[in-house]
Design an enzyme around this catalytic site. Sequence first.
Site, PDB file in Angstrom:
ATOM      1  CE1 TYR A   1      -3.438   2.800   0.734  1.00  0.00           C
ATOM      2  CE2 TYR A   1      -2.059   3.328   2.629  1.00  0.00           C
ATOM      3  CZ  TYR A   1      -3.095   3.649   1.770  1.00  0.00           C
ATOM      4  OH  TYR A   1      -3.772   4.833   1.938  1.00  0.00           O
TER       5      TYR A   1
ATOM      6  CD1 TRP B   1      -4.013   2.397   5.666  1.00  0.00           C
ATOM      7  CD2 TRP B   1      -6.078   3.192   5.892  1.00  0.00           C
ATOM      8  NE1 TRP B   1      -4.592   2.432   4.413  1.00  0.00           N
ATOM      9  CE2 TRP B   1      -5.866   2.919   4.530  1.00  0.00           C
ATOM     10  CE3 TRP B   1      -7.323   3.693   6.280  1.00  0.00           C
ATOM     11  CZ2 TRP B   1      -6.840   3.137   3.559  1.00  0.00           C
ATOM     12  CZ3 TRP B   1      -8.294   3.912   5.307  1.00  0.00           C
ATOM     13  CH2 TRP B   1      -8.043   3.630   3.964  1.00  0.00           C
TER      14      TRP B   1
ATOM     15  CD  GLU C   1      -7.835   7.700   5.197  1.00  0.00           C
ATOM     16  OE1 GLU C   1      -7.808   7.606   6.440  1.00  0.00           O
ATOM     17  OE2 GLU C   1      -6.862   7.384   4.486  1.00  0.00           O
TER      18      GLU C   1
END
Length: 188
Positions: free
Chosen positions: A17, A47, A39
């Site tokens: 990522y 995350w 988000e």
Amino acid sequence: MQQRCVWVGTDPLYQTYHDEEWGVPVRDSRALWEMLMLEGFQAGLAWIVILRKREAFRKAFKGFDPKVVARFTEKDVTRLMADEGIVRARAKIEATIGNARAYLKMQEAGEDFSTFVWGMAGGKPLRNAWKGRGDVPAKTELSEAYAKAFKQRGFKFVGPVIVYAWMQATGIVDDHTVDCFRHGVRHR
């Protein structure tokens, strides 16, 4: 071995990522909206949790197509609350549905999401030169301005901290630290 931003750690999914997606400018309106929604789901979580569930989120939210999500009903909310593959937070689910409607209202008013977003940033990525993780802010004046503008358009779960993480993820701001091999990489 390549030096990465310190937050990445050793998880291969996180590394991929970071190396291929985080900080790369996104110009597609739907993709920008999807990341803003993810988000919002991340608020209060790491995350990596969202990253691991991203495909389940995409399936549950029908590819994050705002036209489809805007038509979700209470039956869909119930379905999503039962979906163990996603973060089951009613307020965040309902906000995503409302945010799809807000996105469509922008379109109906002739306001393209990507054009709006990138216009606020001056049309190109903002590049920082942070020395370490502790130097990177949680929010900025620009993320506060985005948050205010989104809220004025009816969006929820778009506070300045969430928005700043989204700005970093979508390449509106380049916050790779100076010791990271991705720092200063230019994108179109």
